[in-house]
Motif scaffolding. Structure first.
Motif, mmCIF file in Angstrom:
data_model
loop_
_atom_site.group_PDB
_atom_site.id
_atom_site.type_symbol
_atom_site.label_atom_id
_atom_site.label_comp_id
_atom_site.label_asym_id
_atom_site.label_seq_id
_atom_site.Cartn_x
_atom_site.Cartn_y
_atom_site.Cartn_z
ATOM 1 N N ALA A 286 0.827 -1.204 0.000
ATOM 2 C CA ALA A 286 0.000 0.000 0.000
ATOM 3 C C ALA A 286 0.865 1.258 0.000
ATOM 4 O O ALA A 286 0.561 2.233 -0.703
ATOM 5 C CB ALA A 286 -0.932 -0.007 1.203
ATOM 6 N N LYS A 287 1.935 1.244 0.777
ATOM 7 C CA LYS A 287 2.811 2.424 0.859
ATOM 8 C C LYS A 287 3.443 2.734 -0.494
ATOM 9 O O LYS A 287 3.532 3.902 -0.905
ATOM 10 C CB LYS A 287 3.895 2.198 1.914
ATOM 11 C CG LYS A 287 4.794 3.399 2.131
ATOM 12 C CD LYS A 287 5.781 3.161 3.250
ATOM 13 C CE LYS A 287 6.674 4.379 3.479
ATOM 14 N NZ LYS A 287 7.647 4.140 4.580
ATOM 15 N N VAL A 288 3.883 1.703 -1.204
ATOM 16 C CA VAL A 288 4.486 1.902 -2.521
ATOM 17 C C VAL A 288 3.448 2.458 -3.500
ATOM 18 O O VAL A 288 3.739 3.354 -4.299
ATOM 19 C CB VAL A 288 5.080 0.582 -3.052
ATOM 20 C CG1 VAL A 288 5.438 0.705 -4.542
ATOM 21 C CG2 VAL A 288 6.317 0.203 -2.252
ATOM 22 N N ILE A 289 2.214 1.948 -3.421
ATOM 23 C CA ILE A 289 1.146 2.442 -4.302
ATOM 24 C C ILE A 289 0.853 3.907 -4.014
ATOM 25 O O ILE A 289 0.693 4.720 -4.929
ATOM 26 C CB ILE A 289 -0.117 1.589 -4.140
ATOM 27 C CG1 ILE A 289 0.132 0.161 -4.632
ATOM 28 C CG2 ILE A 289 -1.287 2.211 -4.916
ATOM 29 C CD1 ILE A 289 -1.021 -0.785 -4.393
ATOM 30 N N VAL A 290 0.785 4.255 -2.728
ATOM 31 C CA VAL A 290 0.531 5.655 -2.338
ATOM 32 C C VAL A 290 1.589 6.571 -2.930
ATOM 33 O O VAL A 290 1.278 7.613 -3.530
ATOM 34 C CB VAL A 290 0.502 5.789 -0.803
ATOM 35 C CG1 VAL A 290 0.544 7.270 -0.399
ATOM 36 C CG2 VAL A 290 -0.740 5.127 -0.226
ATOM 37 N N ASN A 291 2.846 6.187 -2.791
ATOM 38 C CA ASN A 291 3.938 7.028 -3.291
ATOM 39 C C ASN A 291 3.950 7.107 -4.817
ATOM 40 O O ASN A 291 4.353 8.131 -5.389
ATOM 41 C CB ASN A 291 5.274 6.501 -2.781
ATOM 42 C CG ASN A 291 5.444 6.700 -1.286
ATOM 43 O OD1 ASN A 291 4.834 7.589 -0.697
ATOM 44 N ND2 ASN A 291 6.253 5.862 -0.655
ATOM 45 N N ALA A 292 3.511 6.044 -5.467
ATOM 46 C CA ALA A 292 3.518 6.026 -6.927
ATOM 47 C C ALA A 292 2.402 6.876 -7.515
ATOM 48 O O ALA A 292 2.574 7.504 -8.566
ATOM 49 C CB ALA A 292 3.404 4.586 -7.430
ATOM 50 N N ILE A 293 1.255 6.880 -6.841
ATOM 51 C CA ILE A 293 0.088 7.554 -7.405
ATOM 52 C C ILE A 293 -0.030 9.007 -6.956
ATOM 53 O O ILE A 293 -0.692 9.825 -7.609
ATOM 54 C CB ILE A 293 -1.204 6.777 -7.063
ATOM 55 C CG1 ILE A 293 -2.311 7.094 -8.059
ATOM 56 C CG2 ILE A 293 -1.661 7.062 -5.645
ATOM 57 C CD1 ILE A 293 -2.000 6.641 -9.476
ATOM 58 N N LYS A 294 0.622 9.374 -5.860
ATOM 59 C CA LYS A 294 0.502 10.724 -5.320
ATOM 60 C C LYS A 294 0.861 11.801 -6.357
ATOM 61 O O LYS A 294 0.108 12.776 -6.523
ATOM 62 C CB LYS A 294 1.358 10.871 -4.071
ATOM 63 C CG LYS A 294 1.151 12.183 -3.326
ATOM 64 C CD LYS A 294 2.062 12.271 -2.109
ATOM 65 C CE LYS A 294 1.747 11.160 -1.109
ATOM 66 N NZ LYS A 294 2.592 11.276 0.108
ATOM 67 N N PRO A 295 1.980 11.679 -7.089
ATOM 68 C CA PRO A 295 2.304 12.723 -8.068
ATOM 69 C C PRO A 295 1.307 12.799 -9.210
ATOM 70 O O PRO A 295 1.127 13.866 -9.820
ATOM 71 C CB PRO A 295 3.679 12.294 -8.592
ATOM 72 C CG PRO A 295 4.217 11.341 -7.575
ATOM 73 C CD PRO A 295 3.029 10.647 -7.006
ATOM 74 N N ILE A 296 0.631 11.693 -9.501
ATOM 75 C CA ILE A 296 -0.327 11.667 -10.609
ATOM 76 C C ILE A 296 -1.549 12.519 -10.300
ATOM 77 O O ILE A 296 -2.125 13.168 -11.180
ATOM 78 C CB ILE A 296 -0.764 10.221 -10.906
ATOM 79 C CG1 ILE A 296 0.444 9.317 -11.140
ATOM 80 C CG2 ILE A 296 -1.716 10.165 -12.079
ATOM 81 C CD1 ILE A 296 1.287 9.727 -12.321
#
Length: 299
Positions: A286-296
């Motif tokens: 979940a943490k990796v997904i959060v960091n990946a999608i935040k800039p989008i």
């Protein structure tokens, strides 16, 4: 009786169809049917009513299905505990995702997940929320990415992102030049919606009904892309989730307008079974997904 027999029974209860249940279990229909009959003989009870063309469970059968789901959950827990004895981020991981998120989220997160966790073997399944919940409960899925609704509350929910819903109109619509709209603008308007089973439908309907809008009774879409094409044809307006309109611009003549007062949103979360020994694994995912999608999603 063995674990496989219980999996056949639960699959039959889920699909209500011998062939589809057999396909889901990767066996032939005669094999599944024969094992169900063998289970009945072994237990000395009738599980199914065989006088109908439909698959109908007896009361004893329904009780056994519930117990079988419990057993399969415990078996899954044992496997997770064994898996947890090794490295946290190795081995198979079965992830479910809802159709109104999957096509728009997965292209952003899959390269990151495979890079961050190269020893994880990822399996992806796209289904509506109710089906994903059933798969989680029986242990067929490890976790799922869904929109938070009442049905997901029994699971551990890890927030991933808050997603806005935008009003989608044709570039020929009178609103096409608007920079933003008050939700009250939808009063007395007809809204195109997804068909039953999509949680986005219920969430969008909640906002629309509160604003005094009504659903277009002549059409229900099976996907967001169908809705998008209907809007492009100037056949109506709808609410579109933010990630689905990312980088869309005015593709196919559709304009996307932010809505305010209030701003329609939905919470996208990663869910997993309470008590799972692989909690750390899911939290890291979940943490990796959060960091990946935040800039989008940054405006």
């Amino acid at each position: 009786m063995n674990i496989r027999d219980l999996e056949y029974l639960v699959a039959l209860a889920e699909y209500k169809h011998f062939r589809r249940a057999a396909d889901a279990c990767h066996v032939s229909q005669p094999t599944l049917s024969g094992q169900i009959r063998k289970l009945e003989d072994e237990l000395g009870i009738v599980l199914l009513e065989r006088t109908s063309r439909k698959v109908l469970f007896t009361q004893s059968g329904l009780l056994l299905v519930d117990q079988a789901k419990t057993v399969l959950r415990e078996v899954k827990l044992l496997k997770e505990m064994a898996s947890n004895q090794g490295k946290d981020m190795t081995g198979p991981l079965h992830i479910g995702v809802i159709p109104t998120v999957g096509p728009y989220l997965l292209p952003h997160i899959m390269p990151v997940l495979t890079h961050e966790f190269p020893e994880l073997e990822l399996f992806l399944y796209e289904q509506q929320t109710a089906h994903l919940i059933d798969q989680l409960e029986t242990g067929h899925l490890d976790c799922a990415i869904v929109a938070s609704v009442e049905e997901t509350q029994p699971f551990i929910e890890v927030p991933i992102f808050q997603e806005k819903m935008l009003v989608a109109v044709s570039d020929k619509h009178p609103w096409s030049t608007e920079k933003q709209l008050s939700l009250s603008s939808l009063n007395n308007k007809e809204i195109l919606m997804l068909d039953d089973g999509h949680c986005l439908r219920e969430q969008a309907l909640g906002y629309c009904f509160a604003a005094g809008a009504r659903e277009n009774a002549h059409f229900q879409a099976t996907s967001l892309e169908t809705l998008r094409n209907m809007v492009a044809a100037n056949a109506g307006i709808t609410l579109m989730p933010e990630l689905a309109v990312h980088n869309e611009g005015e593709r196919q003549g559709v304009k996307y307008i932010p809505c305010v007062n209030p701003e329609p949103t939905r919470a996208i979360t990663l869910i997993y079974r309470p008590g799972s020994p692989l909690r750390q694994r899911y939290e890291r995912i979940a943490k990796v997904i959060v960091n990946a999608i935040k800039p989008i999603l940054v405006e």
